[in-house]
Design a protein around this motif. Structure first.
Motif, PDB file in Angstrom:
ATOM      1  N   GLN A   1       0.884  -1.195   0.160  1.00  0.00           N
ATOM      2  CA  GLN A   1      -0.096   0.097   0.020  1.00  0.00           C
ATOM      3  C   GLN A   1       1.000   1.274  -0.031  1.00  0.00           C
ATOM      4  N   GLY A   2       2.147   1.330   0.981  1.00  0.00           N
ATOM      5  CA  GLY A   2       2.697   2.549   0.765  1.00  0.00           C
ATOM      6  C   GLY A   2       3.651   2.704  -0.486  1.00  0.00           C
ATOM      7  N   ALA A   3       4.091   1.537  -1.179  1.00  0.00           N
ATOM      8  CA  ALA A   3       4.529   1.552  -2.551  1.00  0.00           C
ATOM      9  C   ALA A   3       3.431   2.383  -3.457  1.00  0.00           C
ATOM     10  N   ASN A   4       2.448   1.874  -3.453  1.00  0.00           N
ATOM     11  CA  ASN A   4       1.163   2.434  -4.315  1.00  0.00           C
ATOM     12  C   ASN A   4       0.886   3.805  -3.993  1.00  0.00           C
ATOM     13  N   LEU A   5       0.771   4.356  -2.659  1.00  0.00           N
ATOM     14  CA  LEU A   5       0.628   5.484  -2.347  1.00  0.00           C
ATOM     15  C   LEU A   5       1.644   6.527  -2.721  1.00  0.00           C
ATOM     16  N   GLY A   6       3.288   6.210  -2.530  1.00  0.00           N
ATOM     17  CA  GLY A   6       4.346   6.824  -3.028  1.00  0.00           C
ATOM     18  C   GLY A   6       4.240   7.088  -4.460  1.00  0.00           C
ATOM     19  N   SER A   7       3.678   6.091  -5.121  1.00  0.00           N
ATOM     20  CA  SER A   7       3.804   6.173  -6.623  1.00  0.00           C
ATOM     21  C   SER A   7       2.731   7.100  -7.229  1.00  0.00           C
ATOM     22  N   ARG A   8       1.448   6.878  -6.610  1.00  0.00           N
ATOM     23  CA  ARG A   8       0.223   7.992  -6.983  1.00  0.00           C
ATOM     24  C   ARG A   8       0.769   9.405  -6.457  1.00  0.00           C
ATOM     25  N   ALA A   9       1.408   9.416  -5.456  1.00  0.00           N
ATOM     26  CA  ALA A   9       1.643  10.652  -4.848  1.00  0.00           C
ATOM     27  C   ALA A   9       2.647  11.472  -5.686  1.00  0.00           C
ATOM     28  N   ALA A  10       3.674  10.956  -6.218  1.00  0.00           N
ATOM     29  CA  ALA A  10       4.571  11.351  -7.036  1.00  0.00           C
ATOM     30  C   ALA A  10       3.780  11.760  -8.296  1.00  0.00           C
ATOM     31  N   GLY A  11       3.027  10.776  -8.762  1.00  0.00           N
ATOM     32  CA  GLY A  11       2.519  11.142 -10.094  1.00  0.00           C
ATOM     33  C   GLY A  11       1.299  12.486 -10.309  1.00  0.00           C
ATOM     34  N   GLU A  12       0.625  12.322  -8.991  1.00  0.00           N
ATOM     35  CA  GLU A  12      -0.351  13.348  -8.754  1.00  0.00           C
ATOM     36  C   GLU A  12       0.485  14.735  -8.707  1.00  0.00           C
ATOM     37  N   ALA A  13       1.613  14.753  -7.879  1.00  0.00           N
ATOM     38  CA  ALA A  13       2.418  16.182  -7.778  1.00  0.00           C
ATOM     39  C   ALA A  13       3.069  16.433  -9.209  1.00  0.00           C
ATOM     40  N   ILE A  14       3.440  15.523  -9.946  1.00  0.00           N
ATOM     41  CA  ILE A  14       3.648  15.875 -11.436  1.00  0.00           C
ATOM     42  C   ILE A  14       2.607  16.685 -12.187  1.00  0.00           C
ATOM     43  N   LYS A  15       1.677  15.867 -12.276  1.00  0.00           N
ATOM     44  CA  LYS A  15       0.457  16.293 -13.137  1.00  0.00           C
ATOM     45  C   LYS A  15      -0.046  17.433 -12.594  1.00  0.00           C
ATOM     46  N   GLY A  16      -0.202  17.599 -11.191  1.00  0.00           N
ATOM     47  CA  GLY A  16      -0.523  19.045 -10.517  1.00  0.00           C
ATOM     48  C   GLY A  16       0.343  20.122 -10.845  1.00  0.00           C
ATOM     49  N   LEU A  17       1.593  19.930 -10.871  1.00  0.00           N
ATOM     50  CA  LEU A  17       2.555  20.954 -11.421  1.00  0.00           C
ATOM     51  C   LEU A  17       2.464  21.286 -13.023  1.00  0.00           C
ATOM     52  N   LEU A  18       2.146  20.158 -13.652  1.00  0.00           N
ATOM     53  CA  LEU A  18       2.081  20.544 -15.061  1.00  0.00           C
ATOM     54  C   LEU A  18       0.571  21.462 -15.558  1.00  0.00           C
ATOM     55  N   SER A  19      -0.393  20.935 -14.720  1.00  0.00           N
ATOM     56  CA  SER A  19      -1.621  21.526 -15.024  1.00  0.00           C
ATOM     57  C   SER A  19      -1.874  22.832 -14.449  1.00  0.00           C
ATOM     58  N   GLY A  20      -0.881  22.872 -13.388  1.00  0.00           N
ATOM     59  CA  GLY A  20      -1.243  24.360 -12.466  1.00  0.00           C
ATOM     60  C   GLY A  20      -2.373  23.961 -11.396  1.00  0.00           C
ATOM     61  N   ASN A  21      -3.017  22.862 -11.429  1.00  0.00           N
ATOM     62  CA  ASN A  21      -4.089  22.351 -10.427  1.00  0.00           C
ATOM     63  C   ASN A  21      -3.421  21.647  -9.229  1.00  0.00           C
ATOM     64  N   THR A  22      -3.073  22.364  -8.026  1.00  0.00           N
ATOM     65  CA  THR A  22      -2.296  21.553  -7.055  1.00  0.00           C
ATOM     66  C   THR A  22      -2.944  21.697  -5.749  1.00  0.00           C
ATOM     67  N   ASP A  23      -4.281  21.979  -5.896  1.00  0.00           N
ATOM     68  CA  ASP A  23      -5.257  22.209  -4.811  1.00  0.00           C
ATOM     69  C   ASP A  23      -5.599  21.012  -4.160  1.00  0.00           C
ATOM     70  N   GLN A  24      -5.844  19.971  -4.861  1.00  0.00           N
ATOM     71  CA  GLN A  24      -6.365  18.716  -4.314  1.00  0.00           C
ATOM     72  C   GLN A  24      -5.567  17.690  -4.096  1.00  0.00           C
ATOM     73  N   ILE A  25      -4.130  17.982  -4.556  1.00  0.00           N
ATOM     74  CA  ILE A  25      -3.232  16.782  -4.428  1.00  0.00           C
ATOM     75  C   ILE A  25      -2.982  16.157  -3.033  1.00  0.00           C
TER      76      ILE A  25
END
Length: 194
Positions: free
Chosen positions: A109-133
């Motif tokens: 579960q921790g590995a999945n969370l870390g992967s998702r968190a990193a992906g969400e952070a990158i996606k948020g930075l690229l889209s400018g939508n970091t509010d809900q990350i």
């Protein structure tokens, strides 16, 4: 007694890997990331070894193991057990495996969370939508915390069985070191790795 060492070691190994930031596979219906799947595959071998091999019990200097058939080995010498003692030994082994497997699952579960968190952070930075990350990551982290609490909830029964085993098999008594402090440390998140 540091009875959670094997499971927490699996968790500790999985969590740093989670920083790799792999994304979930597009056709993955289980919700696991590629990294989570790799961690699960790697830990399946550990699960098999636990089921089929001897379980080691942490002790000071002595080698204490419980075999799949319920044999209690101290420094590679089998302790003579009657049927009642063997049943307690097997129950203790079963509970230890259950806790270790729960720890391994938390690692996945921790590995999945870390992967998702990193992906969400990158996606948020690229889209400018970091509010809900942070909100989404915290929600996932709460699920892991709930799993850890469930693991901790298994410890009182393990301690009771360990005490029962120590009373039934005097040779085991010096190695029955789990106490309420171990349970409290688990619930407080203060479990230490070796």
């Amino acid at each position: 007694m540091k009875i959670l060492n094997a499971s927490l070691l699996a968790l500790a190994l999985a969590l740093p890997l989670s920083a790799c930031g792999e994304r979930p596979q597009a056709n993955d219906t289980s919700g696991e990331t590629t990294l989570g799947q790799k961690v699960r595959e790697a830990t399946n071998d550990a699960r098999k070894k636990m089921q089929e091999g001897n379980i080691s019990i942490t002790s000071d200097g002595a080698k204490v193991e419980i075999a799949p058939n319920g044999d209690l080995l101290i420094n590679n010498t089998a302790v003579a057990l009657n049927d009642s003692q063997r049943a307690i030994t097997q129950q203790y082994r079963k509970q230890m495996i259950s806790i270790a497997e729960a720890g391994i699952e938390i690692g996945v579960q921790g590995a999945n969370l870390g992967s998702r968190a990193a992906g969400e952070a990158i996606k948020g930075l690229l889209s400018g939508n970091t509010d809900q990350i942070e909100q989404r990551v915290n929600a996932e982290a709460e699920k892991i915390k709930a799993s850890a609490n469930q693991l901790c909830d298994q410890l009182p029964a393990l301690m009771a069985t360990q005490q029962q085993l120590a009373a039934a098999v005097p040779e085991f008594k010096p190695y029955a070191k789990m106490d309420q402090g171990d349970i409290d440390d688990c619930r407080a998140g203060n479990v230490q790795l070796p």
